[in-house]
Design a protein around this motif. Sequence first.
Motif, short mmCIF file in Angstrom:
data_model
loop_
_atom_site.label_atom_id
_atom_site.label_comp_id
_atom_site.label_asym_id
_atom_site.label_seq_id
_atom_site.Cartn_x
_atom_site.Cartn_y
_atom_site.Cartn_z
N CYS A 289 -7.70 6.12 1.28
CA CYS A 289 -6.30 5.88 1.62
C CYS A 289 -5.77 6.84 2.69
O CYS A 289 -5.77 8.05 2.49
N PRO A 290 -5.29 6.33 3.81
CA PRO A 290 -4.75 7.22 4.85
C PRO A 290 -3.36 7.75 4.47
O PRO A 290 -2.83 8.65 5.12
N GLY A 291 -2.77 7.17 3.41
CA GLY A 291 -1.41 7.60 3.03
C GLY A 291 -1.39 8.66 1.94
O GLY A 291 -0.32 9.01 1.43
N SER B 166 -9.58 0.02 -7.07
CA SER B 166 -9.60 0.37 -5.65
C SER B 166 -9.53 -0.90 -4.80
O SER B 166 -8.80 -1.84 -5.16
N VAL B 167 -10.25 -0.93 -3.71
CA VAL B 167 -10.27 -2.11 -2.83
C VAL B 167 -11.74 -2.48 -2.66
O VAL B 167 -12.57 -1.59 -2.48
N THR C 216 3.31 4.81 -9.65
CA THR C 216 2.83 6.12 -10.13
C THR C 216 3.98 6.96 -10.68
O THR C 216 3.86 7.63 -11.71
N ALA D 46 0.83 -1.21 0.00
CA ALA D 46 0.00 0.00 0.00
C ALA D 46 0.86 1.25 0.00
O ALA D 46 0.54 2.25 -0.64
N GLY D 47 1.98 1.21 0.70
CA GLY D 47 2.77 2.42 0.90
C GLY D 47 3.89 2.65 -0.09
O GLY D 47 4.27 3.79 -0.34
N SER E 39 1.94 10.29 0.39
CA SER E 39 2.30 9.88 -0.96
C SER E 39 2.36 11.07 -1.92
O SER E 39 3.25 11.16 -2.77
N ARG F 185 -13.03 4.91 4.31
CA ARG F 185 -11.95 3.96 4.13
C ARG F 185 -10.96 4.43 3.05
O ARG F 185 -10.17 3.63 2.53
N THR G 107 2.58 1.39 -4.73
CA THR G 107 1.65 2.34 -5.36
C THR G 107 2.39 3.63 -5.78
O THR G 107 2.22 4.11 -6.90
N THR G 108 3.20 4.14 -4.88
CA THR G 108 3.88 5.40 -5.16
C THR G 108 4.96 5.19 -6.24
O THR G 108 5.12 6.01 -7.15
N PRO H 146 -8.13 8.49 -7.18
CA PRO H 146 -7.08 7.47 -7.13
C PRO H 146 -6.85 6.91 -5.72
O PRO H 146 -6.30 5.82 -5.58
N PHE H 147 -7.25 7.67 -4.70
CA PHE H 147 -7.04 7.23 -3.32
C PHE H 147 -8.33 6.72 -2.67
O PHE H 147 -8.38 6.54 -1.46
N HIS I 25 -15.37 -3.13 -1.42
CA HIS I 25 -16.12 -2.72 -0.23
C HIS I 25 -17.38 -3.57 -0.15
O HIS I 25 -17.77 -4.19 -1.13
N ALA J 25 -4.26 1.99 -8.08
CA ALA J 25 -5.23 0.98 -7.60
C ALA J 25 -6.45 1.11 -8.52
O ALA J 25 -7.47 1.68 -8.12
C1 HEM Z 1 0.16 6.68 -5.26
C2 HEM Z 1 0.05 6.25 -4.00
C3 HEM Z 1 -1.16 5.57 -3.42
C4 HEM Z 1 -2.36 5.25 -4.01
C5 HEM Z 1 -2.81 5.49 -5.45
C6 HEM Z 1 -3.17 4.61 -2.99
C7 HEM Z 1 -4.48 4.18 -3.19
C8 HEM Z 1 -5.24 3.57 -2.24
C9 HEM Z 1 -6.60 3.11 -2.44
C10 HEM Z 1 -7.42 3.29 -3.72
C11 HEM Z 1 -7.01 2.55 -1.28
C12 HEM Z 1 -8.40 1.92 -1.01
C13 HEM Z 1 -9.36 3.00 -0.59
C14 HEM Z 1 -10.75 2.45 -0.44
O1 HEM Z 1 -10.92 1.34 0.13
O2 HEM Z 1 -11.70 3.10 -0.89
C15 HEM Z 1 -5.91 2.60 -0.34
C16 HEM Z 1 -5.95 2.13 0.94
C17 HEM Z 1 -4.90 2.18 1.83
N1 HEM Z 1 -3.69 2.81 1.64
FE1 HEM Z 1 -3.11 3.76 -0.06
N2 HEM Z 1 -2.45 4.55 -1.83
C18 HEM Z 1 -1.22 5.14 -2.04
C19 HEM Z 1 -0.20 5.29 -1.11
C20 HEM Z 1 -0.26 4.89 0.21
C21 HEM Z 1 0.74 5.15 1.22
C22 HEM Z 1 2.03 5.96 0.98
C23 HEM Z 1 0.34 4.53 2.37
C24 HEM Z 1 0.98 4.46 3.73
C25 HEM Z 1 2.16 4.89 4.03
C26 HEM Z 1 -0.93 3.89 2.07
C27 HEM Z 1 -1.66 3.15 2.99
C28 HEM Z 1 -2.92 2.64 2.77
C29 HEM Z 1 -3.68 1.86 3.74
C30 HEM Z 1 -3.21 1.43 5.13
C31 HEM Z 1 -4.91 1.57 3.16
C32 HEM Z 1 -6.08 0.78 3.77
C33 HEM Z 1 -7.04 1.76 4.44
C34 HEM Z 1 -8.30 1.09 4.98
O3 HEM Z 1 -8.67 0.01 4.52
O4 HEM Z 1 -8.95 1.67 5.86
N3 HEM Z 1 -1.26 4.15 0.78
N4 HEM Z 1 -4.85 3.25 -0.94
#
Ligand code: HEM
Length: 205
Positions: free
Chosen positions: A139-141, A72-73, A12, A4-5, A145, A137, A8-9, A131-132, A75, A69
Amino acid sequence: MLIAGTETTAVTLEWTMSNLVNHPDILNKARAELDTHVGEERLVDEADLSKLPYLQNIISESHRLYPAAPLSVPHMSSDDCRIGGYDVPRDTMLIVNAWAIHRDPNLWDDSDSFKPERFESGQVEANKLMPFGLGRRACPGEGLSQRMLGLTLGLLIQCFQWKRVSEKEVDMTESQGLTMPKAIPLEVLCKARPIMNSKVLCEDI
Ligand code: HEM
């Protein structure tokens, strides 16, 4: 968390650099923005990012065309609901196709073209991006990012000149995978810009 962290980055960034070497005019415009607002006496840093809207628009346009993504993820609906005219019973798995929404010709002009300028018209375009993910829910990152992407891309453009390895455009075919990698990994040529030789760089590091 690692995927996730980091993945993805990184993905991109690879798509963004691929787009830039295929559009040297856009790369030049980004370099000019950096040279104007940061200069060649010091390296770009986090505080500069708000002064670099074109760099941000490049990142947004990469998120739009190549979301890391794309689906996405999944739901699950916690209750019966209605989405886009469809009745969705409780406990239904919902998958959002961000890739298709980001390329929908009803939402975007010239939807398949790489045009960072489309985001200059303001927040309306940016609000169509997801994109996030969205909601509780999402993306917390995202903040981390976006800063990493801005800084890394800014430094790459500030410190090096980039071009394709041949006249042929970089292949933009997508492969399968959780984070939509490139089918053919990016190869580029780079040449250090004068800032790399300057005393300032040694002091910054
Ligand atoms: C280009 C960079 C990134 C993209 C495109 C991205 C995209 C996403 C997407 C689409 C989701 C799912 C959101 C949803 O369920 O609706 C997600 C979840 C998540 N991302 Fe990212 N992300 C990126 C970077 C990061 C970074 C840098 C971190 C942490 C350092 C991170 C941590 C997480 C976590 C922990 C979740 C799960 C959140 C949950 O289920 O509550 N992501 N991300």
